[in-house]
Write a protein that holds these residues in place. Structure first.
Motif, PDB file in Angstrom:
ATOM      1  N   PRO A  64     -12.488 -10.291  -2.682  1.00 18.03           N
ATOM      2  CA  PRO A  64     -13.070  -9.227  -1.862  1.00 18.03           C
ATOM      3  C   PRO A  64     -12.768  -7.849  -2.449  1.00 18.03           C
ATOM      4  O   PRO A  64     -11.800  -7.674  -3.193  1.00 18.03           O
ATOM      5  CB  PRO A  64     -12.359  -9.405  -0.520  1.00 18.03           C
ATOM      6  N   ARG A  65     -13.609  -6.908  -2.095  1.00 19.98           N
ATOM      7  CA  ARG A  65     -13.365  -5.528  -2.499  1.00 19.98           C
ATOM      8  C   ARG A  65     -12.447  -4.867  -1.484  1.00 19.98           C
ATOM      9  O   ARG A  65     -12.476  -5.178  -0.296  1.00 19.98           O
ATOM     10  CB  ARG A  65     -14.681  -4.741  -2.533  1.00 19.98           C
ATOM     11  N   PHE A  66     -11.652  -3.943  -1.983  1.00 18.80           N
ATOM     12  CA  PHE A  66     -10.769  -3.144  -1.138  1.00 18.80           C
ATOM     13  C   PHE A  66     -11.559  -1.943  -0.643  1.00 18.80           C
ATOM     14  O   PHE A  66     -12.211  -1.260  -1.427  1.00 18.80           O
ATOM     15  CB  PHE A  66      -9.584  -2.672  -1.980  1.00 18.80           C
ATOM     16  N   GLY A 118     -10.105   0.365   1.548  1.00 17.82           N
ATOM     17  CA  GLY A 118      -9.144   1.294   2.152  1.00 17.82           C
ATOM     18  C   GLY A 118      -9.411   2.730   1.745  1.00 17.82           C
ATOM     19  O   GLY A 118      -9.926   2.998   0.658  1.00 17.82           O
ATOM     20  N   LEU A 156      -7.506   6.554   1.775  1.00 17.15           N
ATOM     21  CA  LEU A 156      -6.298   7.342   2.016  1.00 17.15           C
ATOM     22  C   LEU A 156      -6.527   8.270   3.200  1.00 17.15           C
ATOM     23  O   LEU A 156      -7.538   8.952   3.268  1.00 17.15           O
ATOM     24  CB  LEU A 156      -5.971   8.145   0.753  1.00 17.15           C
ATOM     25  N   TYR A 200      -1.619   3.009   4.538  1.00 17.83           N
ATOM     26  CA  TYR A 200      -2.485   2.959   3.364  1.00 17.83           C
ATOM     27  C   TYR A 200      -1.804   2.265   2.189  1.00 17.83           C
ATOM     28  O   TYR A 200      -2.418   1.464   1.474  1.00 17.83           O
ATOM     29  CB  TYR A 200      -2.893   4.377   2.938  1.00 17.83           C
ATOM     30  N   PHE A 201      -0.527   2.592   1.999  1.00 16.48           N
ATOM     31  CA  PHE A 201       0.181   2.040   0.842  1.00 16.48           C
ATOM     32  C   PHE A 201       0.468   0.557   1.036  1.00 16.48           C
ATOM     33  O   PHE A 201       0.449  -0.222   0.086  1.00 16.48           O
ATOM     34  CB  PHE A 201       1.445   2.856   0.569  1.00 16.48           C
ATOM     35  N   ALA A 222      -2.868  -1.044   0.236  1.00 20.84           N
ATOM     36  CA  ALA A 222      -3.115  -1.055  -1.215  1.00 20.84           C
ATOM     37  C   ALA A 222      -2.232  -2.102  -1.899  1.00 20.84           C
ATOM     38  O   ALA A 222      -2.672  -2.825  -2.799  1.00 20.84           O
ATOM     39  CB  ALA A 222      -2.859   0.334  -1.809  1.00 20.84           C
ATOM     40  N   PHE A 223      -0.999  -2.172  -1.456  1.00 19.14           N
ATOM     41  CA  PHE A 223      -0.058  -3.157  -2.002  1.00 19.14           C
ATOM     42  C   PHE A 223      -0.574  -4.575  -1.753  1.00 19.14           C
ATOM     43  O   PHE A 223      -0.505  -5.436  -2.628  1.00 19.14           O
ATOM     44  CB  PHE A 223       1.296  -2.949  -1.329  1.00 19.14           C
ATOM     45  N   MET A 248      -3.486  -5.582  -1.678  1.00 13.49           N
ATOM     46  CA  MET A 248      -4.604  -5.931  -2.553  1.00 13.49           C
ATOM     47  C   MET A 248      -4.147  -6.617  -3.823  1.00 13.49           C
ATOM     48  O   MET A 248      -4.870  -7.446  -4.379  1.00 13.49           O
ATOM     49  CB  MET A 248      -5.433  -4.695  -2.904  1.00 13.49           C
ATOM     50  N   MET A 249      -2.969  -6.250  -4.312  1.00  9.13           N
ATOM     51  CA  MET A 249      -2.468  -6.931  -5.511  1.00  9.13           C
ATOM     52  C   MET A 249      -2.245  -8.405  -5.200  1.00  9.13           C
ATOM     53  O   MET A 249      -2.647  -9.282  -5.964  1.00  9.13           O
ATOM     54  CB  MET A 249      -1.179  -6.242  -5.976  1.00  9.13           C
ATOM     55  N   HIS A 254      -5.850  -9.999  -4.514  1.00  8.90           N
ATOM     56  CA  HIS A 254      -6.678 -10.095  -5.712  1.00  8.90           C
ATOM     57  C   HIS A 254      -6.152 -11.184  -6.649  1.00  8.90           C
ATOM     58  O   HIS A 254      -6.923 -11.997  -7.169  1.00  8.90           O
ATOM     59  CB  HIS A 254      -6.691  -8.736  -6.402  1.00  8.90           C
ATOM     60  N   ARG A 310      -0.571  12.281  -3.532  1.00  2.62           N
ATOM     61  CA  ARG A 310      -1.639  11.462  -2.950  1.00  2.62           C
ATOM     62  C   ARG A 310      -2.264  10.592  -4.030  1.00  2.62           C
ATOM     63  O   ARG A 310      -2.336  10.981  -5.190  1.00  2.62           O
ATOM     64  CB  ARG A 310      -2.727  12.364  -2.365  1.00  2.62           C
ATOM     65  N   PHE A 311      -2.719   9.444  -3.616  1.00  2.00           N
ATOM     66  CA  PHE A 311      -3.428   8.527  -4.501  1.00  2.00           C
ATOM     67  C   PHE A 311      -4.901   8.908  -4.478  1.00  2.00           C
ATOM     68  O   PHE A 311      -5.484   9.081  -3.413  1.00  2.00           O
ATOM     69  CB  PHE A 311      -3.248   7.107  -3.965  1.00  2.00           C
ATOM     70  N   LEU A 354     -12.106   2.586  -6.188  1.00  2.00           N
ATOM     71  CA  LEU A 354     -12.523   1.247  -6.612  1.00  2.00           C
ATOM     72  C   LEU A 354     -13.795   1.363  -7.443  1.00  2.00           C
ATOM     73  O   LEU A 354     -14.744   2.027  -7.044  1.00  2.00           O
ATOM     74  CB  LEU A 354     -12.772   0.387  -5.375  1.00  2.00           C
ATOM     75  N   PHE A 391      -3.924  -9.386 -15.989  1.00  2.00           N
ATOM     76  CA  PHE A 391      -4.663  -9.352 -14.733  1.00  2.00           C
ATOM     77  C   PHE A 391      -6.162  -9.420 -14.962  1.00  2.00           C
ATOM     78  O   PHE A 391      -6.933  -9.466 -14.004  1.00  2.00           O
ATOM     79  CB  PHE A 391      -4.282  -8.082 -13.967  1.00  2.00           C
ATOM     80  N   TYR A 412      -7.956  -0.821 -11.256  1.00  5.90           N
ATOM     81  CA  TYR A 412      -7.825  -0.274  -9.914  1.00  5.90           C
ATOM     82  C   TYR A 412      -6.634  -0.878  -9.177  1.00  5.90           C
ATOM     83  O   TYR A 412      -5.881  -0.181  -8.507  1.00  5.90           O
ATOM     84  CB  TYR A 412      -9.097  -0.522  -9.111  1.00  5.90           C
ATOM     85  N   PHE A 413      -6.484  -2.198  -9.315  1.00  2.00           N
ATOM     86  CA  PHE A 413      -5.426  -2.874  -8.578  1.00  2.00           C
ATOM     87  C   PHE A 413      -4.065  -2.541  -9.151  1.00  2.00           C
ATOM     88  O   PHE A 413      -3.084  -2.433  -8.419  1.00  2.00           O
ATOM     89  CB  PHE A 413      -5.698  -4.381  -8.546  1.00  2.00           C
ATOM     90  N   ALA A 422      -3.373   0.897  -7.723  1.00  2.00           N
ATOM     91  CA  ALA A 422      -2.990   0.813  -6.304  1.00  2.00           C
ATOM     92  C   ALA A 422      -1.577   0.261  -6.168  1.00  2.00           C
ATOM     93  O   ALA A 422      -0.784   0.746  -5.354  1.00  2.00           O
ATOM     94  CB  ALA A 422      -3.988  -0.061  -5.542  1.00  2.00           C
ATOM     95  N   PHE A 423      -1.282  -0.737  -6.974  1.00  4.01           N
ATOM     96  CA  PHE A 423       0.060  -1.339  -6.959  1.00  4.01           C
ATOM     97  C   PHE A 423       1.113  -0.298  -7.335  1.00  4.01           C
ATOM     98  O   PHE A 423       2.193  -0.231  -6.729  1.00  4.01           O
ATOM     99  CB  PHE A 423       0.078  -2.500  -7.952  1.00  4.01           C
ATOM    100  N   MET A 453       2.685   1.957  -4.575  1.00  2.01           N
ATOM    101  CA  MET A 453       3.807   1.498  -3.750  1.00  2.01           C
ATOM    102  C   MET A 453       5.120   1.913  -4.419  1.00  2.01           C
ATOM    103  O   MET A 453       6.020   2.425  -3.766  1.00  2.01           O
ATOM    104  CB  MET A 453       3.714  -0.025  -3.579  1.00  2.01           C
TER     105      MET A 453
END
Lengths: 226, 226
Positions: free
Chosen positions: A116-118, A120, A122, A198-199, A202-203, A205-206, A209, B117-118, B122, B191, B198-199, B202-203, B206
């Motif tokens: 799936p796509r993320f 999210g 911020l 948010y974080f 995002a976390f 998603m790793m 995925h 901020r991130f 995607l 990966f 992107y992932f 995002a990772f 954190m």
């Protein structure tokens, strides 16, 4: 304690079984009780249909979203991320007042298949959206970053995974932490206010995925501090 | 090997020292060589000014971005995320042709202070942006998810952290993996293609967010597979 759980899928059912095993009263919430009870389809070859599962667990009640929110001292959101707001709307905001709401959801878009796509954003994470929808509830973002099987049984052969939680209400986070410890979580990190969701998303998603890409459902992260 | 490094800050310098210790030839790239050599300011009380640092490391050359890209068999991008594209523009796309480009950058916005901020998107991660800018280069997203001190010395007291990498070119990923192994990385996870950057970004958030919130720079994640 009384626990209301939104979501009749694998996540909701597994959480329901676990809360029941801990001697809580449990109600699962759904859009239409009769339709759900009649469901004979299996979302996954290894899973039971809802009907079969319900028969195995007669102590777990099934109610509307409104009944379930009103029932729970704790309400667990285990719906698909993009269905959560609608479920809350159907439940009625007033039924969440002063409740602890555990938000396990993730902002996923399955419209193009898997992984799936993320989706999210911020400053507008699902955790924040839910807290805004439910200003009188104590929303705790938690249990969103691993599979539900690991949530309820975190012991890994290779070490103790980390669970990040976030929320504005300290006592609600404390309650969620105690639940998690009972289930075997040894490393809980309070990541701060609900704006930090948010974080956590995002976390997640790793994990997600990697899971879909590798058909792995047993992985997790251990947090090394030094 | 010849290694060109974009970025005169802590990340670029630490990478330069490490590649030099491995008996590579190293050039650091900057916008204006004379200005950089004259810099006596310290970005952090514990750091040397660029001038002091350069005197300690006379074998490390300093060049323009263009000279540095042309020099390296490997080009390491260790600039701030939002400065990377401009640095590449100044270097000239042709100077990257057929090079391995290690992208350590993260999409961070410090304009509202810390934690940053991130700003990742995607489908338009920095890794992807850089690969699009440099179609003839072999971009590998790597080393973006922990501090540079851990990148060059990953051994943690509490276990072996994981490093995720992504990129379209298998041999380039192999080269980066060999570098990482030499530095002590024991758990490298490929990966997939550069679109997976992107992932990784995002990772990284954190790690970064926890770092700034807790003034912790020694943490990392171990990947538990079961």
């Amino acid at each position: 304690m009384k626990v209301g759980i939104f979501g009749t899928g694998n996540v909701g059912r597994t959480m329901a079984e676990r809360f029941l095993a801990d001697e809580n009263e449990v109600m699962i919430g759904t859009r239409n009780v009769r339709n759900t009870l009649e469901r004979e389809d299996r979302d996954n070859p290894g899973h039971l249909s809802y009907q079969e599962w319900q028969k195995k667990h007669p102590q777990i009640r099934l109610g509307t979203f409104a009944e379930t929110a009103a029932f729970g001292d704790i309400v667990v959101l285990a719906t698909l991320g993009n269905a959560t707001q609608h479920a809350i709307d159907m439940a009625g905001v007033k039924n969440f007042a002063s409740k602890i709401v555990i938000d396990m959801t993730n902002p996923l878009d399955f419209s193009n298949g898997i992984p799936p796509r993320f989706t999210g954003t911020l400053g507008n994470s699902l955790g924040e959206q839910i807290q805004k929808l439910l200003p009188e509830a104590k929303v705790v973002k938690a249990f969103n970053s691993v599979s539900v099987q690991i949530v309820v049984n975190p012991k890994r052969e290779e070490g103790d995974p980390v669970m990040f939680i976030a929320g504005d209400d300290e006592s609600a986070k404390q309650t969620v932490s105690e639940i998690a410890k009972k289930w075997g979580w040894k490393d809980l990190v309070d990541f701060g206010s609900i704006t930090e969701s948010y974080f956590l998303e995002a976390f997640a998603m790793m994990w997600i995925h990697y899971a879909f890409k590798n058909n792995s459902w047993t992985h997790a992260f251990k947090f090394l501090r030094k």
